[in-house]
Design a protein around this motif. Structure first.
Motif, PDB file in Angstrom:
ATOM      1  N   GLU A  87     -69.627  -0.828  36.217  1.00 38.48           N
ATOM      2  CA  GLU A  87     -69.255  -1.907  37.142  1.00 38.48           C
ATOM      3  C   GLU A  87     -68.869  -3.168  36.373  1.00 38.48           C
ATOM      4  O   GLU A  87     -67.914  -3.850  36.737  1.00 38.48           O
ATOM      5  N   TYR A  88     -69.586  -3.479  35.313  1.00 39.92           N
ATOM      6  CA  TYR A  88     -69.218  -4.622  34.467  1.00 39.92           C
ATOM      7  C   TYR A  88     -67.819  -4.424  33.902  1.00 39.92           C
ATOM      8  O   TYR A  88     -66.983  -5.322  33.944  1.00 39.92           O
ATOM      9  N   LYS A  89     -67.553  -3.243  33.351  1.00 38.39           N
ATOM     10  CA  LYS A  89     -66.245  -2.966  32.743  1.00 38.39           C
ATOM     11  C   LYS A  89     -65.130  -3.012  33.777  1.00 38.39           C
ATOM     12  O   LYS A  89     -64.045  -3.510  33.515  1.00 38.39           O
ATOM     13  N   LYS A  90     -65.410  -2.480  34.984  1.00 35.79           N
ATOM     14  CA  LYS A  90     -64.409  -2.479  36.051  1.00 35.79           C
ATOM     15  C   LYS A  90     -64.005  -3.911  36.419  1.00 35.79           C
ATOM     16  O   LYS A  90     -62.854  -4.166  36.751  1.00 35.79           O
ATOM     17  N   ARG A  91     -64.938  -4.842  36.308  1.00 32.42           N
ATOM     18  CA  ARG A  91     -64.660  -6.238  36.639  1.00 32.42           C
ATOM     19  C   ARG A  91     -64.207  -7.046  35.421  1.00 32.42           C
ATOM     20  O   ARG A  91     -64.041  -8.261  35.507  1.00 32.42           O
ATOM     21  N   GLY A  92     -64.049  -6.369  34.276  1.00 30.58           N
ATOM     22  CA  GLY A  92     -63.586  -7.044  33.073  1.00 30.58           C
ATOM     23  C   GLY A  92     -64.627  -7.953  32.445  1.00 30.58           C
ATOM     24  O   GLY A  92     -64.284  -8.936  31.786  1.00 30.58           O
ATOM     25  N   LEU A  93     -65.898  -7.634  32.638  1.00 26.68           N
ATOM     26  CA  LEU A  93     -66.989  -8.460  32.121  1.00 26.68           C
ATOM     27  C   LEU A  93     -67.716  -7.766  30.982  1.00 26.68           C
ATOM     28  O   LEU A  93     -67.690  -6.541  30.865  1.00 26.68           O
ATOM     29  N   GLN A  94     -68.399  -8.544  30.160  1.00 29.85           N
ATOM     30  CA  GLN A  94     -69.225  -8.012  29.073  1.00 29.85           C
ATOM     31  C   GLN A  94     -70.679  -8.179  29.488  1.00 29.85           C
ATOM     32  O   GLN A  94     -71.114  -9.272  29.838  1.00 29.85           O
ATOM     33  N   ARG A  95     -71.450  -7.121  29.428  1.00 35.15           N
ATOM     34  CA  ARG A  95     -72.857  -7.174  29.812  1.00 35.15           C
ATOM     35  C   ARG A  95     -73.673  -7.808  28.691  1.00 35.15           C
ATOM     36  O   ARG A  95     -73.485  -7.514  27.523  1.00 35.15           O
ATOM     37  N   GLN A  96     -74.574  -8.690  29.062  1.00 33.50           N
ATOM     38  CA  GLN A  96     -75.464  -9.355  28.112  1.00 33.50           C
ATOM     39  C   GLN A  96     -76.835  -8.683  28.157  1.00 33.50           C
ATOM     40  O   GLN A  96     -77.336  -8.352  29.219  1.00 33.50           O
ATOM     41  N   TYR A  97     -77.432  -8.488  27.002  1.00 33.52           N
ATOM     42  CA  TYR A  97     -78.760  -7.878  26.902  1.00 33.52           C
ATOM     43  C   TYR A  97     -79.715  -8.875  26.266  1.00 33.52           C
ATOM     44  O   TYR A  97     -79.361  -9.563  25.329  1.00 33.52           O
ATOM     45  N   ARG A  98     -80.917  -8.918  26.771  1.00 35.32           N
ATOM     46  CA  ARG A  98     -81.938  -9.796  26.190  1.00 35.32           C
ATOM     47  C   ARG A  98     -82.643  -9.048  25.060  1.00 35.32           C
ATOM     48  O   ARG A  98     -82.984  -7.887  25.194  1.00 35.32           O
ATOM     49  N   THR A  99     -82.872  -9.758  23.981  1.00 32.74           N
ATOM     50  CA  THR A  99     -83.643  -9.195  22.879  1.00 32.74           C
ATOM     51  C   THR A  99     -85.100  -9.618  23.050  1.00 32.74           C
ATOM     52  O   THR A  99     -85.438 -10.430  23.916  1.00 32.74           O
ATOM     53  N   ARG A 100     -85.966  -9.120  22.213  1.00 35.69           N
ATOM     54  CA  ARG A 100     -87.392  -9.475  22.295  1.00 35.69           C
ATOM     55  C   ARG A 100     -87.631 -10.951  22.035  1.00 35.69           C
ATOM     56  O   ARG A 100     -88.620 -11.515  22.475  1.00 35.69           O
ATOM     57  N   THR A 101     -86.748 -11.601  21.309  1.00 36.69           N
ATOM     58  CA  THR A 101     -86.910 -13.024  21.014  1.00 36.69           C
ATOM     59  C   THR A 101     -86.399 -13.906  22.151  1.00 36.69           C
ATOM     60  O   THR A 101     -86.561 -15.112  22.115  1.00 36.69           O
ATOM     61  N   GLY A 102     -85.771 -13.293  23.140  1.00 33.28           N
ATOM     62  CA  GLY A 102     -85.270 -14.042  24.285  1.00 33.28           C
ATOM     63  C   GLY A 102     -83.813 -14.432  24.172  1.00 33.28           C
ATOM     64  O   GLY A 102     -83.233 -14.937  25.118  1.00 33.28           O
ATOM     65  N   SER A 103     -83.196 -14.222  23.008  1.00 28.74           N
ATOM     66  CA  SER A 103     -81.776 -14.516  22.877  1.00 28.74           C
ATOM     67  C   SER A 103     -80.969 -13.374  23.473  1.00 28.74           C
ATOM     68  O   SER A 103     -81.488 -12.307  23.720  1.00 28.74           O
TER      69      SER A 103
END
Length: 83
Positions: free
Chosen positions: A64-80
């Motif tokens: 769904e992200y790709k279909k809308r031309g978006l990049q998915r963001q993932y949280r790391t353990r440090t919160g970034s």
């Protein structure tokens, strides 16, 4: 050999089912995901999602992200966030 899986809540029998769930994604908003493989107890109705169900949800959201031309963001353990 076909083993019977038992419910962790009531010891009833778990049956494989396909369900539809709605997920709220921060960027996408509310998204309905169909055909999620889960186990449902025939006695108490408790539902359990396994690795295959989790992968199905994650793959569907990613598409769904790709279909809308978006990049998915993932949280790391440090919160970034990571891409």
């Amino acid at each position: 050999m076909n083993t019977v899986e038992k419910c962790w809540e009531c010891n009833g029998t778990l049956k494989r089912v396909l369900v539809t769930e709605t997920y709220d994604e921060p960027v996408l908003g509310s998204i309905a995901i169909t055909d999620i493989p889960m186990l449902r107890c025939c006695s108490c109705g408790d539902e359990v999602i396994g690795a295959d169900g989790s992968a199905h949800v994650d793959d569907t959201i990613e598409r769904e992200y790709k279909k809308r031309g978006l990049q998915r963001q993932y949280r790391t353990r440090t919160g970034s966030t990571a891409e």
